[in-house]
Design an enzyme around this catalytic site. Structure first.
Site, mmCIF file in Angstrom:
data_model
loop_
_atom_site.group_PDB
_atom_site.id
_atom_site.type_symbol
_atom_site.label_atom_id
_atom_site.label_comp_id
_atom_site.label_asym_id
_atom_site.label_seq_id
_atom_site.Cartn_x
_atom_site.Cartn_y
_atom_site.Cartn_z
ATOM 1 N N ASP A 62 -4.976 -3.330 4.991
ATOM 2 C CA ASP A 62 -5.458 -2.943 6.315
ATOM 3 C C ASP A 62 -6.968 -3.089 6.496
ATOM 4 O OD1 ASP A 62 -6.053 -0.902 4.602
ATOM 5 O OD2 ASP A 62 -4.691 0.556 5.504
ATOM 6 N N ASP B 122 0.858 -1.179 0.000
ATOM 7 C CA ASP B 122 0.000 0.000 0.000
ATOM 8 C C ASP B 122 0.891 1.223 0.000
ATOM 9 O OD1 ASP B 122 -2.267 -1.436 0.193
ATOM 10 O OD2 ASP B 122 -2.492 -1.225 2.352
ATOM 11 N N ASP C 130 -9.526 -6.060 2.213
ATOM 12 C CA ASP C 130 -8.184 -6.519 1.849
ATOM 13 C C ASP C 130 -7.956 -7.968 2.262
ATOM 14 O OD1 ASP C 130 -7.481 -4.090 0.821
ATOM 15 O OD2 ASP C 130 -6.552 -3.351 2.663
HETATM 16 P P1 ATP Z 1 -3.443 2.899 0.072
HETATM 17 O O1 ATP Z 1 -3.526 3.059 1.553
HETATM 18 O O2 ATP Z 1 -3.916 1.575 -0.406
HETATM 19 O O3 ATP Z 1 -2.168 3.352 -0.498
HETATM 20 P P2 ATP Z 1 -5.104 5.110 -0.166
HETATM 21 O O4 ATP Z 1 -5.199 5.203 1.298
HETATM 22 O O5 ATP Z 1 -4.446 6.194 -0.870
HETATM 23 O O6 ATP Z 1 -4.477 3.812 -0.627
HETATM 24 P P3 ATP Z 1 -7.912 5.061 -0.155
HETATM 25 O O7 ATP Z 1 -7.851 5.333 1.292
HETATM 26 O O8 ATP Z 1 -8.746 3.970 -0.667
HETATM 27 O O9 ATP Z 1 -6.514 4.854 -0.770
HETATM 28 O O10 ATP Z 1 -8.325 6.419 -0.847
HETATM 29 C C1 ATP Z 1 -8.663 6.508 -2.184
HETATM 30 C C2 ATP Z 1 -9.094 7.899 -2.505
HETATM 31 O O11 ATP Z 1 -10.259 8.215 -1.753
HETATM 32 C C3 ATP Z 1 -8.088 8.965 -2.149
HETATM 33 O O12 ATP Z 1 -7.259 9.246 -3.219
HETATM 34 C C4 ATP Z 1 -8.936 10.147 -1.782
HETATM 35 O O13 ATP Z 1 -9.214 10.917 -2.922
HETATM 36 C C5 ATP Z 1 -10.211 9.539 -1.291
HETATM 37 N N1 ATP Z 1 -10.265 9.533 0.176
HETATM 38 C C6 ATP Z 1 -9.367 9.021 1.021
HETATM 39 N N2 ATP Z 1 -9.742 9.173 2.297
HETATM 40 C C7 ATP Z 1 -10.931 9.787 2.271
HETATM 41 C C8 ATP Z 1 -11.866 10.208 3.275
HETATM 42 N N3 ATP Z 1 -11.644 10.021 4.557
HETATM 43 N N4 ATP Z 1 -12.993 10.802 2.872
HETATM 44 C C9 ATP Z 1 -13.241 10.982 1.566
HETATM 45 N N5 ATP Z 1 -12.418 10.613 0.594
HETATM 46 C C10 ATP Z 1 -11.275 10.026 0.917
#
Ligand code: ATP
Length: 906
Positions: free
Chosen positions: A644, A326, A648
């Site tokens: 996490d 990730d 997953d």
């Molecule tokens: P990884 O941890 O797998 O690297 P990530 O944490 O970047 O991935 P996600 O958490 O699934 O991936 O987030 C994907 C997208 O969703 C982000 O790029 C962001 O635009 C949006 N996002 C992330 N967190 C939030 C939140 N708390 N509320 C709204 N949108 C969110």
């Protein structure tokens, strides 16, 4: 009245708890005393005594004890007694090893023990599940394994999978509403949540009504006493091998006895020698030492923040050829700060780092007052309203002078924290906002939808949906956008413009969040997320940096040298992912970036065609991870996969090494994993792989040492008998060598440091046997040499003193011991004794010194001389011993070393 029939107030009253403050620590202590810890009773463990006696049930040990009896009956009391003592010592050693292994495995279990978030003295804190009591208020979020029986008080899209209790595998919706009937089945108690079940979606708050054996799970706990197998493939293979070795050793020993008797040796002496030889030659202790080596390695991993949940993973780690990691929090720090904003067609920037809410705003490069722009205010304040993070100013006393240090601490998701900080930088505060708006409902963020929404009510009574999320997803749900001061339809041109801004932000490695809203009609009731998240008005974008972890770049490089490819899998935007992957060295020339949309279309077979070239997977949903694992495995890779969330779990399970995050990971992900990173850090995976490789090498090292020693012992006896010579070693000497000379250094080898190039070799093939890479040859050749030099030393001494057999036997004994103690250093390297610093492994140096001193005691201390049939050696004899003992390792190793250097210089 049952809990599910009672209204909230009655429940709280019955449990004597305040909903806003929870229980006090004092009250918790009191209740822990009354109700006991929140534990299910476990099966009783075998007692220490049982384990101790277990050491003696070994077949060979029994034979040895029988031999002792024979010695005793024949009047050889000293022999009998000594054998008894040695058997006892052997037993104690085995016992200590077994206990040690068990303890470190227990420690592991404790480290990965589940936790719960409870309200104590007005604060939500994480505590071990064993420490909760009836009356504790518990927060539930998706991915939690529920640790006690709860009556639910608040729910928000909460779904729980209760198959462990009801057998029903489809998650059920939960609500807080009171149930009227008095005989509702567990499966239908929709306002209750039970121990051992899983939150698959949504969130909620409940109050604990039962703990431990009083829970529904407790009532059927006897059904759950499963035992997990801890045997690794290597251990299994060694056990099989052990059986073959026993057969070989027994045949050879029988041969020694037979030839000895034919050559005219006394039957009793030969039987005793034969039995001792068999005991010495059979590596019955091998599986135990392997367990100890694994357990010790596991402890070293814990120090490096990697917690092994399943022992076999230790071995598999050494074979890993791809790590799918990730991005957020693992490769990056997960410390987000908003730096760029875009709203109403204007680009803004804001300074400041970390969670300190101080910074200056710039509009189109010029300093500007954020309060002057209504649009910016809307972007910032809505970002804070659709948010669950809180920022708290904590005061800590630091250093010798106990100086007070104030620091902002974030509680919640860092992405949301960044939005809070940005709003605070513009002068907003929480209280003011909550006076203007109250929250009615929340649709929590999930990584498949990539959005989160709230429904809020303004002071004027109007209700709004506020949604934030990934810009590309939000845009598809918007009908218009605010541009300049007005609201405009979202034309393709405008969409394009926003898209370009997103791309620009992404190219600077910024994570982008879009914010949108929609006024609700008076009666409009949104029960599900999709009903709320449509027809939205786009407000703007916030772009935040999340710097890479400083140690990760080097770790990725080291992995590459070790033949391990690192792949980034992220829910983030393609551009953002590619930019960070570029900075970290994951995405290099020729590397491909693939996005979730493509992955959805492709089958595993299609993905398999290109999977080797892909370095980054962006905008993926957790479901895609499984496809990636399968495609990589189909290409023959051994895959380590991190994760996490709840979704997953299937990929973590399917991967060869499933890795869960210790800090941000859900219980579900942790349970599916075989390794937990307690610091969520990618560099820890590398450290664990290195340790995994080292543990395997260490096991090879002591197998090599023990088996070469055994070969030497058998051969010296066999050759002597075949050549019609007297016995070169007496039974007790053989037993001594087995216990002291073989045992101690072998254990020290199990704790050896990694050889300089462990992370420069390609990953080991999982089908590779323990004896691969020339180990058999090393064992046989060195063992043969050890046997031969011992025999030469023996016969030379016998020639010089034909009537002093005991002297020649002492020389043989010391030569064999010394040859082994020198050879042990050779076993530390895949190459030769000259390739490593002799004194690096302090345990080994210590073990060799102790073994040498004990051996000196045996030949110089008169009472021991009687027991072990030895005499003091002269200087000339020592010269002979040392010269002979060093031939197998020092001389032959030197020749090999020279040959290798010559070959290298050619
Ligand atoms: P990884 O941890 O797998 O690297 P990530 O944490 O970047 O991935 P996600 O958490 O699934 O991936 O987030 C994907 C997208 O969703 C982000 O790029 C962001 O635009 C949006 N996002 C992330 N967190 C939030 C939140 N708390 N509320 C709204 N949108 C969110």
């Amino acid at each position: 009245m049952k809990w599910y029939q009672m209204p909230e107030n009655d429940v709280l009253h019955a449990l004597q708890v305040d909903k806003h403050d929870g229980l006090s620590e004092q009250e918790v202590k009191k209740r822990l005393r009354t109700y006991g810890g929140n534990k299910l009773e476990e099966k009783e463990r075998p007692s220490a005594l049982f384990v101790f006696f277990g050491q003696f049930k070994d077949f060979m040990v029994l034979v040895l004890l029988a031999a002792t009896l024979i010695s005793g009956l024949l009047g050889e009391y000293i022999d009998a007694l000594t054998i008894m003592v040695i058997v006892l010592l052997n037993g104690i050693l085995g016992f200590v090893q077994e206990r040690k292994a068990e303890k470190s495995l227990d420690a592991l279990k404790e480290l990965s023990a589940p936790q719960m978030t409870v309200l104590r003295e007005g604060r939500w804190v994480k505590v071990l599940s064993t420490q909760v009591v009836p009356g504790d208020l518990v927060k539930l979020t998706s991915g939690d394994r529920i640790g006690a029986d709860l009556r639910l008080l608040e729910t928000s899209g909460l779904r729980i999978e209760e198959s462990s209790l009801t057998g029903e595998s489809v998650p059920v919706y939960k609500m807080e509403q009171v149930l009227v009937p008095s005989n509702v089945e567990i499966a239908d108690q929709s306002n209750m949540a039970f121990m051992g079940t899983l939150v698959t979606q949504g969130s909620g708050v409940g109050v604990i009504v039962a703990t431990g054996m009083k829970t529904e799970m407790g009532k059927i706990a006897h059904l759950l006493q499963e035992t997990t197998t801890l045997v690794t493939p290597l251990q299994r293979r060694l056990e099989q091998l052990g059986k073959i070795l026993i057969a070989v050793a027994l045949v050879l020993t029988a041969l020694v006895v037979l030839i000895g008797v034919v050559q005219g040796h006394a039957l009793y002496t030969m039987i005793l020698a034969g039995v001792s030889l068999a005991v010495a030659a059979i590596p019955e202790g091998l599986p135990a030492i392997v367990t100890v080596a694994l357990a010790l390695g596991v402890q070293r991993m814990i120090k490096r923040k990697a917690i092994v949940r399943k022992l076999p993973a230790v071995e598999t780690l050494g074979c890993a050829s791809v790590i799918c990691s990730d991005k957020t929090g693992t490769l990056t720090q997960n410390k987000m700060t908003v730096t760029h904003l875009w709203v109403g067609g204007a680009a803004w920037e804001v300074t400041g780092g970390g969670y300190e809410p101080e910074g200056t705003f710039f509009k189109h490069g010029k300093q500007a007052d954020p309060q002057q722009s209504r649009r910016l205010q809307q972007l910032l304040s809505y970002g804070w309203l659709c948010n669950n993070a809180t920022l708290e100013l904590r005061t800590e006393k630091q250093g010798l002078l106990r100086r007070q240090k104030q620091e902002y601490v974030l509680d919640g998701d860092p992405t949301e924290g960044a939005l809070v900080v940005a709003a605070m930088k513009a002068g907003y505060d929480q209280e003011e906002l909550s006076q203007h708006f109250s929250r009615e409902k929340e649709f929590p963020f999930d990584s498949t939808r990539k959005m989160m929404s709230v429904i809020v009510k303004g002071r004027n009574g109007r209700r709004y949906v506020i949604t934030k999320g990934a810009p590309d997803v939000i845009l598809t749900q918007c009908r218009s956008l605010v541009y300049g001061t007005a609201e405009e339809p979202l034309t393709p041109a405008r969409k394009n413009e926003v898209g370009q801004v997103v791309n620009q932000m992404a190219a600077q490695a910024l994570r982008t969040i879009a914010i949108a809203y929609r006024p609700l009609d008076r009666e409009e009731d949104c029960r599900q997320a999709f009903e709320a998240e449509r027809g939205l008005i786009f407000i703007g974008l916030q772009g935040m940096i999340d710097p890479p972890r400083p140690e990760v770049k080097e770790a990725i490089m080291e992995c590459r040298q070790a033949g391990i490819k690192t792949v980034m899998i992220t829910g983030d935007h393609k551009g953002t992912a590619a930019a960070i992957a570029g900075q970290l060295g994951i995405l290099t020339a020729g590397g491909k970036v693939l996005d979730g949309a493509t992955l959805s279309k492709w089958s595993v077979a299609e993905l398999e065609q290109v999977v080797d070239d892909v370095a980054v997977y962006a905008r993926v949903s957790p479901e895609h991870k499984l496809k990636i694992v399968k495609a990589l495995q189909a290409r023959g890779h051994i895959v380590a996969m991190t994760g996490d969330g709840v979704n997953d779990a299937p990929a973590i399970k399917a991967a060869n090494i499933g890795i869960a995050m210790g800090i941000t990971g859900t219980d579900v992900a942790k349970e599916a994993s075989s390794l937990i990173l307690s610091d969520d850090n990618f560099a820890t995976i590398k450290a664990a792989i290195k340790e995994g490789r080292n543990i395997y090498e260490n096991i090879r090292k002591f197998i090599r040492y023990m088996m070469a020693s055994n070969v030497g012992e058998i051969l010296v006896m066999l050759f002597a008998m075949m050549l019609g010579m007297p016995l070169p070693l007496v039974a007790i000497q053989i037993l001594w060598i087995n216990l002291v000379t073989d045992g101690l250094p072998a254990m020290a080898l199990g704790m050896d440091q990694a050889e300089g190039d462990v992370m420069k070799r390609p990953p080991r093939s999982p089908t590779e046997g323990v004896f691969a890479r020339g180990l058999t040859w090393k064992i046989l050749s060195r063992g043969f040499m050890i046997g031969v030099v011992t025999l030469v030393a023996f016969s030379l001494t016998l020639e010089a003193h034909p009537d002093e057999l005991i002297r020649a036997q002492t020389v043989a004994f010391v030569t064999l011991v010394m040859a082994q103690l020198i050879h042990v250093f050779d076993c530390r390297s895949e190459y030769s004794i000259y390739h490593r610093n002799l004194f690096e492994n302090r345990y080994l140096v210590g073990a060799v010194l102790i073994s040498t001193l004990l051996m000196l005691a045996v030949i110089y201390y008169p009472p021991l001389q009687v027991i072990f049939h030895t005499v003091a050696l002269t200087e000339r004899e020592w010269l002979l011993v040392l010269a002979m003992a060093s031939i197998p390792t020092v001389v032959l190793g030197g020749l090999q070393f020279m040959k290798r250097s010559k070959a290298a210089s050619k």
